[in-house]
Motif scaffolding. Structure first.
Motif, PDB file in Angstrom:
ATOM      1  N   UNK A   1       0.809  -1.216   0.000  1.00  0.00           N
ATOM      2  CA  UNK A   1       0.000   0.000   0.000  1.00  0.00           C
ATOM      3  C   UNK A   1       0.844   1.267   0.000  1.00  0.00           C
ATOM      4  N   UNK A   2       1.920   1.290   0.754  1.00  0.00           N
ATOM      5  CA  UNK A   2       2.753   2.502   0.827  1.00  0.00           C
ATOM      6  C   UNK A   2       3.378   2.797  -0.531  1.00  0.00           C
ATOM      7  N   UNK A   3       3.891   1.778  -1.184  1.00  0.00           N
ATOM      8  CA  UNK A   3       4.471   2.003  -2.518  1.00  0.00           C
ATOM      9  C   UNK A   3       3.389   2.396  -3.517  1.00  0.00           C
ATOM     10  N   UNK A   4       2.189   1.865  -3.358  1.00  0.00           N
ATOM     11  CA  UNK A   4       1.097   2.210  -4.275  1.00  0.00           C
ATOM     12  C   UNK A   4       0.741   3.687  -4.174  1.00  0.00           C
ATOM     13  N   UNK A   5       0.709   4.235  -2.966  1.00  0.00           N
ATOM     14  CA  UNK A   5       0.330   5.650  -2.808  1.00  0.00           C
ATOM     15  C   UNK A   5       1.502   6.597  -3.010  1.00  0.00           C
ATOM     16  N   UNK A   6       2.680   6.061  -3.270  1.00  0.00           N
ATOM     17  CA  UNK A   6       3.827   6.924  -3.545  1.00  0.00           C
ATOM     18  C   UNK A   6       3.655   7.656  -4.875  1.00  0.00           C
ATOM     19  N   UNK A   7       2.848   7.114  -5.764  1.00  0.00           N
ATOM     20  CA  UNK A   7       2.623   7.728  -7.079  1.00  0.00           C
ATOM     21  C   UNK A   7       1.533   8.794  -6.952  1.00  0.00           C
ATOM     22  N   UNK A   8       1.811  10.044  -7.365  1.00  0.00           N
ATOM     23  CA  UNK A   8       0.856  11.149  -7.178  1.00  0.00           C
ATOM     24  C   UNK A   8      -0.525  10.927  -7.789  1.00  0.00           C
ATOM     25  N   UNK A   9      -0.608  10.322  -8.956  1.00  0.00           N
ATOM     26  CA  UNK A   9      -1.933  10.110  -9.557  1.00  0.00           C
ATOM     27  C   UNK A   9      -2.758   9.126  -8.735  1.00  0.00           C
ATOM     28  N   UNK A  10      -2.095   8.137  -8.177  1.00  0.00           N
ATOM     29  CA  UNK A  10      -2.837   7.186  -7.347  1.00  0.00           C
ATOM     30  C   UNK A  10      -3.347   7.863  -6.074  1.00  0.00           C
ATOM     31  N   UNK A  11      -2.549   8.753  -5.506  1.00  0.00           N
ATOM     32  CA  UNK A  11      -3.027   9.498  -4.335  1.00  0.00           C
ATOM     33  C   UNK A  11      -4.227  10.348  -4.709  1.00  0.00           C
ATOM     34  N   UNK A  12      -4.187  10.949  -5.883  1.00  0.00           N
ATOM     35  CA  UNK A  12      -5.312  11.787  -6.323  1.00  0.00           C
ATOM     36  C   UNK A  12      -6.553  10.923  -6.562  1.00  0.00           C
ATOM     37  N   UNK A  13      -6.381   9.752  -7.132  1.00  0.00           N
ATOM     38  CA  UNK A  13      -7.518   8.840  -7.316  1.00  0.00           C
ATOM     39  C   UNK A  13      -8.113   8.486  -5.959  1.00  0.00           C
ATOM     40  N   UNK A  14      -7.260   8.166  -5.002  1.00  0.00           N
ATOM     41  CA  UNK A  14      -7.764   7.852  -3.655  1.00  0.00           C
ATOM     42  C   UNK A  14      -8.542   9.016  -3.072  1.00  0.00           C
ATOM     43  N   UNK A  15      -8.029  10.223  -3.258  1.00  0.00           N
ATOM     44  CA  UNK A  15      -8.726  11.401  -2.742  1.00  0.00           C
ATOM     45  C   UNK A  15     -10.107  11.531  -3.386  1.00  0.00           C
ATOM     46  N   UNK A  16     -10.201  11.240  -4.677  1.00  0.00           N
ATOM     47  CA  UNK A  16     -11.476  11.339  -5.385  1.00  0.00           C
ATOM     48  C   UNK A  16     -12.502  10.337  -4.874  1.00  0.00           C
ATOM     49  N   UNK A  17     -12.037   9.141  -4.527  1.00  0.00           N
ATOM     50  CA  UNK A  17     -12.970   8.092  -4.102  1.00  0.00           C
ATOM     51  C   UNK A  17     -12.993   7.926  -2.580  1.00  0.00           C
TER      52      UNK A  17
END
Length: 112
Positions: free
Chosen positions: A3-19
């Motif tokens: 999970x930590x490596x997955x959220x290291x990518x900015x677009x993935x963090x933005x997707x998480x924020x959206x959902x």
């Protein structure tokens, strides 16, 4: 991928924020990015495989939502990070409004 490596990518963090608070379809998520649907789909797969989002399928549509419970302490960290960014944005907006109204820091009437 963890999970930590997955959220290291900015677009993935933005997707998480959206959902974070709302379930969105893959298409609704993709509309918010300047990359291809396929690229967003790959990010969603990484988030899903990492246990960060849940997937609900309805017909041909796929709906995603953050799985905060599965994130554990990472959820608190992400939420505090987004709150800090919102606080900074609010401060900048208030400062710009003060300048527009002629408040502190405004140089109207000053001699050249």
């Amino acid at each position: 991928m963890d999970a930590v490596r997955a959220v290291a990518e900015p677009r993935r963090r933005e997707i998480l924020r959206l959902v974070w608070d709302a379930e969105l379809s893959a298409g609704e998520i993709a509309e918010r990015f300047d990359v291809t649907f396929g690229a967003v789909s790959q990010h969603l797969k990484v988030l899903r495989d990492s246990g960060l989002v849940t997937l609900r399928q309805e017909g041909k549509k796929r709906f995603y939502r953050a799985d905060r419970e599965a994130m554990g302490p990472l959820a608190d960290y992400l939420q505090s990070m987004w709150a800090a960014k919102l606080d900074t944005l609010a401060e900048l907006a208030e400062a710009a409004e003060r300048v527009e109204r002629g408040g502190p820091g405004h140089s109207e009437g000053a001699s050249p």
